[in-house]
Motif scaffolding. Sequence first.
Motif, PDB file in Angstrom:
ATOM      1  N   HIS A  32       0.805  -1.220   0.000  1.00 45.42           N
ATOM      2  CA  HIS A  32       0.000   0.000   0.000  1.00 45.42           C
ATOM      3  C   HIS A  32       0.837   1.269   0.000  1.00 45.42           C
ATOM      4  CE1 HIS A  32      -3.373  -2.674   0.547  1.00 45.42           C
ATOM      5  NE2 HIS A  32      -2.638  -3.310   1.458  1.00 45.42           N
ATOM      6  N   LYS A  59       0.394   5.386   0.059  1.00 43.08           N
ATOM      7  CA  LYS A  59      -0.641   6.383   0.365  1.00 43.08           C
ATOM      8  C   LYS A  59      -0.035   7.732   0.753  1.00 43.08           C
ATOM      9  CE  LYS A  59      -4.442   6.821   3.744  1.00 43.08           C
ATOM     10  NZ  LYS A  59      -5.331   7.638   2.976  1.00 43.08           N
ATOM     11  N   SER A  95      -2.504  -1.056  -3.421  1.00 43.21           N
ATOM     12  CA  SER A  95      -3.225   0.203  -3.590  1.00 43.21           C
ATOM     13  C   SER A  95      -2.284   1.383  -3.705  1.00 43.21           C
ATOM     14  CB  SER A  95      -4.218   0.408  -2.436  1.00 43.21           C
ATOM     15  OG  SER A  95      -3.529   0.554  -1.213  1.00 43.21           O
ATOM     16  N   GLU A 135      -2.894   5.304  -3.378  1.00 41.74           N
ATOM     17  CA  GLU A 135      -3.958   6.183  -2.917  1.00 41.74           C
ATOM     18  C   GLU A 135      -3.418   7.572  -2.579  1.00 41.74           C
ATOM     19  OE1 GLU A 135      -7.275   5.835   0.649  1.00 41.74           O
ATOM     20  OE2 GLU A 135      -5.931   4.155   0.263  1.00 41.74           O
ATOM     21  N   ASP A 136      -4.137   8.603  -3.040  1.00 43.44           N
ATOM     22  CA  ASP A 136      -3.734   9.986  -2.775  1.00 43.44           C
ATOM     23  C   ASP A 136      -2.286  10.235  -3.179  1.00 43.44           C
ATOM     24  OD1 ASP A 136      -6.227  10.834  -1.681  1.00 43.44           O
ATOM     25  OD2 ASP A 136      -5.753   9.694   0.126  1.00 43.44           O
ATOM     26  N   SER A 152      -6.575   5.201  -6.464  1.00 44.75           N
ATOM     27  CA  SER A 152      -7.547   6.063  -5.827  1.00 44.75           C
ATOM     28  C   SER A 152      -6.979   7.473  -5.638  1.00 44.75           C
ATOM     29  CB  SER A 152      -7.895   5.426  -4.469  1.00 44.75           C
ATOM     30  OG  SER A 152      -8.655   6.288  -3.692  1.00 44.75           O
ATOM     31  N   ASN A 153      -7.700   8.469  -6.144  1.00 46.02           N
ATOM     32  CA  ASN A 153      -7.243   9.863  -6.048  1.00 46.02           C
ATOM     33  C   ASN A 153      -5.802  10.051  -6.512  1.00 46.02           C
ATOM     34  OD1 ASN A 153      -9.641  11.033  -5.049  1.00 46.02           O
ATOM     35  ND2 ASN A 153      -9.173  10.197  -3.021  1.00 46.02           N
ATOM     36  N   LYS A 182     -11.003   4.630  -8.001  1.00 49.60           N
ATOM     37  CA  LYS A 182     -11.798   5.371  -7.019  1.00 49.60           C
ATOM     38  C   LYS A 182     -11.395   6.847  -7.041  1.00 49.60           C
ATOM     39  CE  LYS A 182     -12.146   1.493  -3.785  1.00 49.60           C
ATOM     40  NZ  LYS A 182     -11.630   0.943  -2.522  1.00 49.60           N
TER      41      LYS A 182
END
Length: 394
Positions: A287, A289, A326, A328-329, A356-357, A381
């Motif tokens: 992940h 992020k 993932s 993300e951001d 995502s984002n 997402k």
Amino acid sequence: MEGIWIWMLIMAMVAGNHAAEFNVLKFGAKGDGKTDDSAAILNAWKEACKSSEASTVVIPKGTYMVGSMAIQGPCQAPIAILAEKVRFVAPIDPARLTSHNGWFNFQGIDKFSLQGGRFDGQGEITWHENNCAAGKCGSMPINLSFHQITNSVIHSITSFDSKQFHINVLSCTNVTFQRIRISSPHESLNTDGMHIARSSGINLTQADIKTGDDCVSVGDGSEQVNIEDMWCGPGHGIAIGSLGQYNNEEPVIGITVKNCTLTNTVNGVRLMTRPASSTEGIARDLHFKDIVMDNVTTPILIDQEYCPYNLCDTKVPSRVKISDVSFEDIRGTSASKLAVKLRCSKGVPCENVVLSNIKLAYQGSDGAATSECANVKPILKGEMFPPACEVSST
Ligand SMILES: *[C@@H]1O[C@H](CO)[C@@H](O)[C@H](O)[C@H]1NC(C)=O
Ligand SMILES: *[C@@H]1O[C@H](CO)[C@@H](O)[C@H](O)[C@H]1NC(C)=O
Ligand SMILES: *[C@@H]1O[C@H](CO)[C@@H](O)[C@H](O)[C@H]1NC(C)=O
Ligand SMILES: *[C@@H]1O[C@H](CO)[C@@H](O)[C@H](O)[C@H]1NC(C)=O
Ligand SMILES: *[C@@H]1O[C@H](CO)[C@@H](O)[C@H](O)[C@H]1NC(C)=O
């Protein structure tokens, strides 16, 4: 719980509460930057290691010239090295670094803490004495290696002006590295800031890494590795892999990279596996992020055809299975147009990859950022720029 326990341990050690102290000066260290202090420091360590109560090896402010340092356990009780405002310099003659296990080789120690210490592989003194004409020019094998260290904290260590510097973390469990600073020249090759392999429960927080290769690379057999609040760049970014090059590689599971800023790096966050891998492999639960990319050439990359120097057969797909990933951001700028590249294996396509984002803008003026996918159908997402999988191939 673990974190709190370790902090209490450190606080007790740093405060010297009931801890036996072993001052290296009492063992004959000079700290003048000229005398070889290796034996004195190692003798202080050996005595402290025999202590049945918690002990601290105190290295007072100064410059200590040391050769290969094998700092080894097991010890009788928790043990600390306190080296604030201390600079370690390697010997002028590289031939005096006799060990192949690194300059400082910390091994087999439980409940260990190392606080402070600036490690100069090639500090001013060595630069001065470098004899480039004789081929002794920046070619010293400088490593700090942590091998079989458990339930420990490494805090505030620094390396400046050293080529070929890296921190090697191998077969360690429950170790926190906090405020690690590494600065080696942009052009230094093959000098990952920190390489982690076959380890679990490793936390790297508040690191600041400038190097010529990966800031951090995570190799096979790594589980539960958390990287947080890191500044990386220049360098090659944060890498998981490459995987699938050797037989009997262990899975990589549970890696989290959070709140990091990458500046002028070649890659941002990437996962690489070799094609034609000899055995099956696993990389899952990975992940990324809250990452800021500042002029990063390829910010998001999965490359299952990773083949440096073209020494492999890219037509045979990788057998390393990547899943539960993932991104993300992730925001900022890309130095090349292709900002998001997900090239998974034809043999074992990636599964459950989430984007995502994502908000990545191309730095140049000749078009917009783009993305590419192969053998993966990412779950999308939130905001998505560049749009995902603009180019799809197999
Ligand atoms: C430094 O670490 C690398 C692995 O990351 C290893 O190949 C190399 O032998 C090490 N050098 C020394 C002197 O330990
Ligand atoms: C590492 O960080 C995680 C998450 O913050 C925490 O749960 C874990 O206890 C930490 N591990 C160590 C060894 O400090
Ligand atoms: C690592 O920490 C976990 C959780 O606190 C603990 O159960 C485990 O025994 C530790 N591992 C080692 C090798 O000490
Ligand atoms: C981590 O997050 C904090 C709070 O948003 C921010 O101030 C800091 O700059 C971030 N660190 C990095 C390395 O991005
Ligand atoms: C952006 O990165 C490119 C490629 O690494 C580099 O040539 C350029 O100087 C960088 N731009 C800035 C503003 O740092």
